[in-house]
Motif scaffolding. Structure first.
Motif, PDB file in Angstrom:
ATOM      1  N   PHE A  31      14.354  -0.702   1.693  1.00  0.00           N
ATOM      2  CA  PHE A  31      13.625  -1.997   0.931  1.00  0.00           C
ATOM      3  C   PHE A  31      14.435  -3.209   0.826  1.00  0.00           C
ATOM      4  N   ALA A  32      15.707  -3.033   0.593  1.00  0.00           N
ATOM      5  CA  ALA A  32      16.502  -4.024   0.460  1.00  0.00           C
ATOM      6  C   ALA A  32      16.629  -4.700   1.602  1.00  0.00           C
ATOM      7  N   ILE A  33      16.752  -4.060   3.045  1.00  0.00           N
ATOM      8  CA  ILE A  33      16.629  -4.573   4.251  1.00  0.00           C
ATOM      9  C   ILE A  33      15.597  -5.442   4.645  1.00  0.00           C
ATOM     10  N   LEU A  34      14.450  -4.946   4.134  1.00  0.00           N
ATOM     11  CA  LEU A  34      13.044  -5.613   4.421  1.00  0.00           C
ATOM     12  C   LEU A  34      13.311  -6.855   3.468  1.00  0.00           C
ATOM     13  N   ASP A  35      13.622  -6.699   2.504  1.00  0.00           N
ATOM     14  CA  ASP A  35      13.558  -7.771   1.369  1.00  0.00           C
ATOM     15  C   ASP A  35      14.364  -9.095   2.080  1.00  0.00           C
ATOM     16  N   THR A  36      15.599  -8.623   2.216  1.00  0.00           N
ATOM     17  CA  THR A  36      16.554  -9.552   2.824  1.00  0.00           C
ATOM     18  C   THR A  36      15.759 -10.052   4.026  1.00  0.00           C
ATOM     19  N   LEU A  37      15.220  -9.411   5.088  1.00  0.00           N
ATOM     20  CA  LEU A  37      14.755  -9.858   6.077  1.00  0.00           C
ATOM     21  C   LEU A  37      13.377 -10.847   5.999  1.00  0.00           C
ATOM     22  N   LYS A  72       0.730  -1.192  -0.039  1.00  0.00           N
ATOM     23  CA  LYS A  72      -0.071   0.057   0.029  1.00  0.00           C
ATOM     24  C   LYS A  72       1.008   1.242  -0.204  1.00  0.00           C
ATOM     25  N   ALA A  73       2.039   1.098   0.481  1.00  0.00           N
ATOM     26  CA  ALA A  73       2.961   2.353   0.610  1.00  0.00           C
ATOM     27  C   ALA A  73       4.535   1.910   0.201  1.00  0.00           C
ATOM     28  N   SER A  74       4.691   1.368  -1.031  1.00  0.00           N
ATOM     29  CA  SER A  74       6.084   0.835  -1.492  1.00  0.00           C
ATOM     30  C   SER A  74       6.664   2.024  -1.922  1.00  0.00           C
ATOM     31  N   SER A  75       6.958   2.980  -1.089  1.00  0.00           N
ATOM     32  CA  SER A  75       7.832   4.120  -1.442  1.00  0.00           C
ATOM     33  C   SER A  75       8.948   4.284  -0.427  1.00  0.00           C
ATOM     34  N   LYS A  76       9.533   3.556  -0.128  1.00  0.00           N
ATOM     35  CA  LYS A  76      10.593   3.306   0.719  1.00  0.00           C
ATOM     36  C   LYS A  76      11.805   3.538   0.187  1.00  0.00           C
ATOM     37  N   ALA A  77      12.803   4.072   0.814  1.00  0.00           N
ATOM     38  CA  ALA A  77      14.321   4.163   0.003  1.00  0.00           C
ATOM     39  C   ALA A  77      14.878   2.898  -0.364  1.00  0.00           C
ATOM     40  N   HIS A 120       9.192   0.607 -10.094  1.00  0.00           N
ATOM     41  CA  HIS A 120       7.927  -0.133  -9.984  1.00  0.00           C
ATOM     42  C   HIS A 120       8.613  -1.515  -9.382  1.00  0.00           C
ATOM     43  N   ARG A 121       9.920  -1.501  -9.011  1.00  0.00           N
ATOM     44  CA  ARG A 121      10.381  -2.755  -8.739  1.00  0.00           C
ATOM     45  C   ARG A 121      10.114  -3.250  -7.372  1.00  0.00           C
ATOM     46  N   ALA A 122       9.984  -2.046  -6.144  1.00  0.00           N
ATOM     47  CA  ALA A 122       9.340  -2.423  -4.737  1.00  0.00           C
ATOM     48  C   ALA A 122       8.003  -2.992  -5.117  1.00  0.00           C
ATOM     49  N   GLU A 123       7.170  -2.299  -5.763  1.00  0.00           N
ATOM     50  CA  GLU A 123       5.692  -2.760  -5.863  1.00  0.00           C
ATOM     51  C   GLU A 123       5.686  -4.198  -6.380  1.00  0.00           C
ATOM     52  N   HIS A 124       6.537  -4.575  -7.321  1.00  0.00           N
ATOM     53  CA  HIS A 124       6.468  -5.900  -7.780  1.00  0.00           C
ATOM     54  C   HIS A 124       7.080  -6.852  -6.872  1.00  0.00           C
ATOM     55  N   THR A 125       7.969  -6.591  -6.275  1.00  0.00           N
ATOM     56  CA  THR A 125       8.652  -7.366  -4.988  1.00  0.00           C
ATOM     57  C   THR A 125       7.397  -7.921  -3.980  1.00  0.00           C
ATOM     58  N   PHE A 183      23.547  -4.850  -4.570  1.00  0.00           N
ATOM     59  CA  PHE A 183      23.103  -5.305  -5.832  1.00  0.00           C
ATOM     60  C   PHE A 183      21.565  -5.221  -5.733  1.00  0.00           C
ATOM     61  N   ARG A 184      21.228  -5.753  -4.477  1.00  0.00           N
ATOM     62  CA  ARG A 184      19.598  -5.608  -4.322  1.00  0.00           C
ATOM     63  C   ARG A 184      19.281  -4.047  -3.863  1.00  0.00           C
ATOM     64  N   MET A 185      20.134  -3.247  -3.219  1.00  0.00           N
ATOM     65  CA  MET A 185      19.697  -1.760  -3.062  1.00  0.00           C
ATOM     66  C   MET A 185      19.518  -1.195  -4.552  1.00  0.00           C
ATOM     67  N   LEU A 186      20.674  -1.550  -5.525  1.00  0.00           N
ATOM     68  CA  LEU A 186      20.420  -0.838  -6.645  1.00  0.00           C
ATOM     69  C   LEU A 186      19.166  -1.455  -7.820  1.00  0.00           C
ATOM     70  N   ASP A 187      18.964  -2.575  -7.532  1.00  0.00           N
ATOM     71  CA  ASP A 187      17.709  -3.325  -8.194  1.00  0.00           C
ATOM     72  C   ASP A 187      16.295  -2.498  -7.736  1.00  0.00           C
ATOM     73  N   PHE A 188      16.389  -2.386  -6.334  1.00  0.00           N
ATOM     74  CA  PHE A 188      15.144  -1.547  -5.729  1.00  0.00           C
ATOM     75  C   PHE A 188      15.097   0.012  -6.214  1.00  0.00           C
ATOM     76  N   ASP A 189      16.000   0.384  -7.085  1.00  0.00           N
ATOM     77  CA  ASP A 189      16.195   1.755  -7.360  1.00  0.00           C
ATOM     78  C   ASP A 189      15.379   1.869  -8.871  1.00  0.00           C
ATOM     79  N   ARG A 190      14.968   0.582  -9.472  1.00  0.00           N
ATOM     80  CA  ARG A 190      14.257   0.761 -10.679  1.00  0.00           C
ATOM     81  C   ARG A 190      12.961   0.988 -10.394  1.00  0.00           C
TER      82      ARG A 190
END
Length: 238
Positions: free
Chosen positions: A140-146, A131-136, A183-188, A174-181
């Motif tokens: 977001f990379a930290i949350l993804d790893t978690l 609902k709010a996937s606008s984190k840095a 809509h990547r965060a929303e897709h994840t 590399f995950r941080m750079l990936d989430f810079d793309r």
């Protein structure tokens, strides 16, 4: 009050057993985030001066980092930073994929005690993030790893968890750079929720497909991510 001993060069010699661990933690984080380009030399003198410690904790820290694969020892020339090549990063992703696919398959077919509560918590977390996937990207990379760490932890296989954490540590930037793309965060978020739904439904095949889609999405951007990482590393050194 006892005086602090001094080394031969006149610098204070600290005796705390935590000093080498502190040096290891700092240097490892900098290497993982590509603050140094490949083959960047780390000398004892520079590190002693920077951290304000004697040679002993610095040498121990470099030994630990070499053992963990973050630096390599040079013949009579100290140590150099070891950054992974594209091929080596691809290999890390292959091993990570194998571990993650095994994890979700086992969770779907032989769910351990307490898994339902863990999955429910993850569903709530990632539904809110959707609902709010606008984190840095870094956050977001930290949350993804978690997320992936929590699934592996729930499985209860300590060896698998240890290997997965080691791999994820090297893939941090590399995950941080990936989430810079875009809509990547929303897709994840959607991918993670799909993984959870498949596990809850005890659909092992579906869980594997969902997990593979999630990991391959990040892996597809590796070439660009490595170029960005190199650019950052050399920029920091100029």
């Amino acid at each position: 009050m006892p005086k602090t001993p001094h080394g031969k060069d006149g610098r204070k010699t600290h005796a705390s057993p935590n000093l080498s661990s502190s040096v290891v933690t700092t240097l490892k984080e900098e290497i993982v985030h590509w603050h140094y380009p490949p083959e960047h030399r780390l000398t004892e003198d520079e590190l002693c001066k920077r951290f304000g410690v004697s040679r002993s904790p610095v040498r121990e820290a470099l030994r630990v980092l070499a053992s963990d694969g973050f630096v390599k020892k040079l013949s009579n020339r100290g140590y150099a930073v070891k950054q992974y090549t594209i091929d080596e990063i691809q290999e890390l992703y292959e091993v990570r994929l194998a571990l993650e696919l095994y994890t979700v398959e086992r969770l779907a077919t032989k769910p351990p005690t307490g898994l339902a509560a863990e999955l429910d918590d993850l569903q709530q977390t990632w539904t809110e993030l959707l609902k709010a996937s606008s984190k840095a990207p870094e956050e977001f990379a930290i949350l993804d790893t978690l997320f992936h760490d929590t699934l592996a932890l729930a499985l209860g296989n300590k060896s698998l968890l240890r290997h997965l954490r080691t791999i994820n540590e090297r893939l941090t930037l590399f995950r941080m750079l990936d989430f810079d793309r875009p809509h990547r965060a929303e897709h994840t978020c959607r991918q993670h929720l799909e993984i959870l739904e498949r596990i809850i439904a005890k659909d092992a095949a579906g869980a594997r497909i969902a997990m593979q889609d999630n990991i391959e999405s990040g892996r597809a951007n590796i070439h660009t991510a490595v170029k960005d990482a190199l650019a950052r590393a050399y920029l920091k050194k100029t």
